[in-house]
Design a protein around this motif. Structure first.
Motif, PDB file in Angstrom:
ATOM      1  N   TYR A 257       0.853  -1.181   0.000  1.00  0.00           N
ATOM      2  CA  TYR A 257       0.000   0.000   0.000  1.00  0.00           C
ATOM      3  C   TYR A 257       0.891   1.235   0.000  1.00  0.00           C
ATOM      4  CZ  TYR A 257       0.868   0.320   5.078  1.00  0.00           C
ATOM      5  OH  TYR A 257       1.448   0.431   6.317  1.00  0.00           O
ATOM      6  N   THR A 258       0.318   2.369  -0.356  1.00  0.00           N
ATOM      7  CA  THR A 258       1.104   3.600  -0.461  1.00  0.00           C
ATOM      8  C   THR A 258       1.235   4.317   0.875  1.00  0.00           C
ATOM      9  OG1 THR A 258      -0.838   4.963  -0.946  1.00  0.00           O
ATOM     10  CG2 THR A 258       0.286   3.958  -2.829  1.00  0.00           C
ATOM     11  N   ALA A 260      -1.061   7.094   3.421  1.00  0.00           N
ATOM     12  CA  ALA A 260      -1.809   8.315   3.114  1.00  0.00           C
ATOM     13  C   ALA A 260      -0.950   9.364   2.430  1.00  0.00           C
ATOM     14  CB  ALA A 260      -2.416   8.876   4.395  1.00  0.00           C
ATOM     15  N   ALA A 263      -0.388   8.538  -1.298  1.00  0.00           N
ATOM     16  CA  ALA A 263      -1.557   8.114  -2.075  1.00  0.00           C
ATOM     17  C   ALA A 263      -1.796   9.000  -3.290  1.00  0.00           C
ATOM     18  CB  ALA A 263      -2.790   8.101  -1.179  1.00  0.00           C
ATOM     19  N   LEU A 266      -0.330   7.922  -6.714  1.00  0.00           N
ATOM     20  CA  LEU A 266      -0.789   6.708  -7.391  1.00  0.00           C
ATOM     21  C   LEU A 266      -1.551   7.088  -8.654  1.00  0.00           C
ATOM     22  CD1 LEU A 266      -1.020   3.580  -7.176  1.00  0.00           C
ATOM     23  CD2 LEU A 266      -3.212   3.951  -6.024  1.00  0.00           C
ATOM     24  N   ASP A 296      -8.484   0.250  -1.825  1.00  0.00           N
ATOM     25  CA  ASP A 296      -7.958   1.530  -1.374  1.00  0.00           C
ATOM     26  C   ASP A 296      -6.491   1.319  -1.000  1.00  0.00           C
ATOM     27  OD1 ASP A 296      -7.251   3.898  -0.168  1.00  0.00           O
ATOM     28  OD2 ASP A 296      -8.822   3.849   1.369  1.00  0.00           O
ATOM     29  N   TYR A 297      -5.589   1.776  -1.860  1.00  0.00           N
ATOM     30  CA  TYR A 297      -4.168   1.525  -1.633  1.00  0.00           C
ATOM     31  C   TYR A 297      -3.552   2.457  -0.588  1.00  0.00           C
ATOM     32  CZ  TYR A 297      -3.873  -1.779  -5.493  1.00  0.00           C
ATOM     33  OH  TYR A 297      -4.030  -2.877  -6.300  1.00  0.00           O
ATOM     34  N   SER A 298      -4.334   3.366  -0.018  1.00  0.00           N
ATOM     35  CA  SER A 298      -3.781   4.261   1.001  1.00  0.00           C
ATOM     36  C   SER A 298      -3.698   3.583   2.361  1.00  0.00           C
ATOM     37  CB  SER A 298      -4.629   5.529   1.105  1.00  0.00           C
ATOM     38  OG  SER A 298      -5.919   5.245   1.647  1.00  0.00           O
TER      39      SER A 298
END
Length: 445
Positions: A257-258, A260, A263, A266, A296-298
């Protein structure tokens, strides 16, 4: 000390003393750039590559793109095209973060090989030694016209770790729903599990597509590898990868995941627009992945997918490619031994399976193109009709990302886009290979 262990230790000491484990002569760390001519390329002919990629963006096939070509450890070209998002119109930067999907698989394979070098597993071990939940797996024999499995049989033997590393174990995936086993993967939401152990438990309730070792099918085996890494290392999969792969290689923007803060970096992901079951030639932002809502990658994922869960940047992935070209070392930090890299770059699909397998929609396996340990391997590129060097390693991701690593010519290439379901024309990765090598006029340099 056991006799074999003594000789293995003596051989390792000899190789270290003679420098056999050192990086190859001229190995680089990607800290510098070079002119195309200095490393054998013709800059005029390379313009055909740049023009093709620029046109793919201009024609609306993709919103934006980055490409990176390197030879002898130096960057030859690092280009950006188009936008990170059609909605914002922001120009594509070099440090954009991409969903790399199945380009996660070779990185997971490196994690497996680190444990292989520690003696934690061997290629011909039955997978049930590490995943006992698979001891009672059945094999599909027949299905009715509606795709419901009507007959199964016992496994003749469990899949081996070699088969787990090469998609010849018989597991399904669920990316499509044409095969009865894949339908069950979708129904049971195997890839939507809330953790790796739950993924294993769901997989254990579904029959194999075929007897282990008798065919090739793209599958969830690299997610299974993630579970095995977690079990053998005693650490969460993502933590192991961060500590042993991403961290040592300084892949600072690569993870599941990135967070927050990152994010906003992305890139937006797109899909070809379809109206009344007909493609319009335009792209629209994708809102689902294989029938599931886009994650949700955040925030951290429910399951860290070794088969397709990573995000990364072009330069991060380039560092991984350079490590492989350097035979396991980067910036003086050794990740794998040269022998382990060579093992990953060796076809392990049996001859009868190799020539009979259909492979994927993009890759057709045959005597010229095979599969090693979590990499496609080009055994004989000329016979396959391509221009890269022998033993080129490669794979791609569901959103169109691609890479190849060519040890014969000491070349690698990374291409990053974000479009699901094909690129609206000729495969960009295939075109990139042709247009790159038609410009390599002096490979001896």
């Amino acid at each position: 000390m056991h006799r074999r262990a003594f000789f293995a230790a003596a051989l390792t000491a000899t190789l270290l003393a003679t420098g056999a484990f050192a990086a190859p002569k001229g190995a680089g760390d990607l800290s510098g750039t070079t002119s195309p001519e200095a490393v054998g390329f013709d800059s005029g002919r390379l313009k055909a590559l740049d023009a093709y990629m620029a046109k793919a963006v201009a024609d609306g096939r993709v919103a934006g793109m980055t490409t990176l070509l390197a030879r002898h450890g130096k960057i030859v070209e690092f280009n950006t095209y188009g936008k990170t998002s059609l909605a914002t119109g922001e120009a594509m930067p070099k440090d954009e973060i991409f969903r790399i999907y199945s380009m996660t698989k070779p990185l997971t394979g490196v994690g497996m090989m680190i444990l292989f070098e520690q003696g934690k597993w061997r290629l011909d071990d039955p997978v049930t030694r590490y995943v006992p939940e698979f001891k009672n797996l059945k094999v599909m024999v027949e299905a009715d016209k509606d795709g419901k499995i009507t007959k199964v049989e016992d496994m003749k033997r469990p899949p081996t770790m070699r088969e787990i590393m090469s998609h010849t174990a018989g597991f399904g995936y669920g990316l499509g729903d044409k095969h009865p086993v894949d339908k069950l993967y979708r129904e049971k939401k195997v890839l939507g599990a809330t953790g790796l152990h739950e993924m294993i438990e769901r997989t254990a309730t579904i029959p194999l597509m075929y007897q282990p070792g008798t065919d090739w099918s793209y599958s969830s085996v690299v997610d299974i590898q993630g579970y095995i890494i977690e079990k053998l290392s005693g650490k969460p999969f993502g933590q192991f990868m961060a500590e042993n792969v991403f961290g040592p290689m300084k892949m600072q923007d690569t993870g599941f995941y990135t967070g927050a803060a990152k994010a906003k970096r992305l890139a937006a992901v797109y899909v070809g627009e379809v109206v009344n079951e007909k493609p319009t030639g335009k792209i629209v932002q994708a809102d689902d992945l294989f029938g599931n809502k886009m994650p949700d990658y955040s925030v951290p994922p429910a399951m860290e997918s070794g088969g397709g869960g990573l995000v990364s940047t072009t330069m991060d992935y380039a560092r991984f490619c350079q490590m492989i070209l350097n035979k396991g070392v980067l910036d003086g930090v050794r990740i794998l031994s040269p022998a382990s890299v060579e093992l990953m770059d060796t076809n392990v699909i049996p001859h009868n399976v190799l020539v009979n397998s259909n492979g994927t929609s993009v890759v057709r396996f045959n005597e010229a193109v095979g599969f090693g340990l979590d990499f496609q391997v080009d055994n004989d590129p000329r016979k396959a009709g391509s221009l890269e060097g022998k033993n080129t390693m490669s794979w791609g991701g569901a959103a169109g990302t691609w890479f190849w690593i060519d040890p014969t010519n000491d070349v690698f290439f990374v291409g990053m886009i974000q479009r699901m379901g094909g690129t609206g024309g000729d495969d960009l990765g295939t075109m990139a290979r042709t247009l790159t090598y038609q410009a390599l006029l002096h490979p001896e340099k």
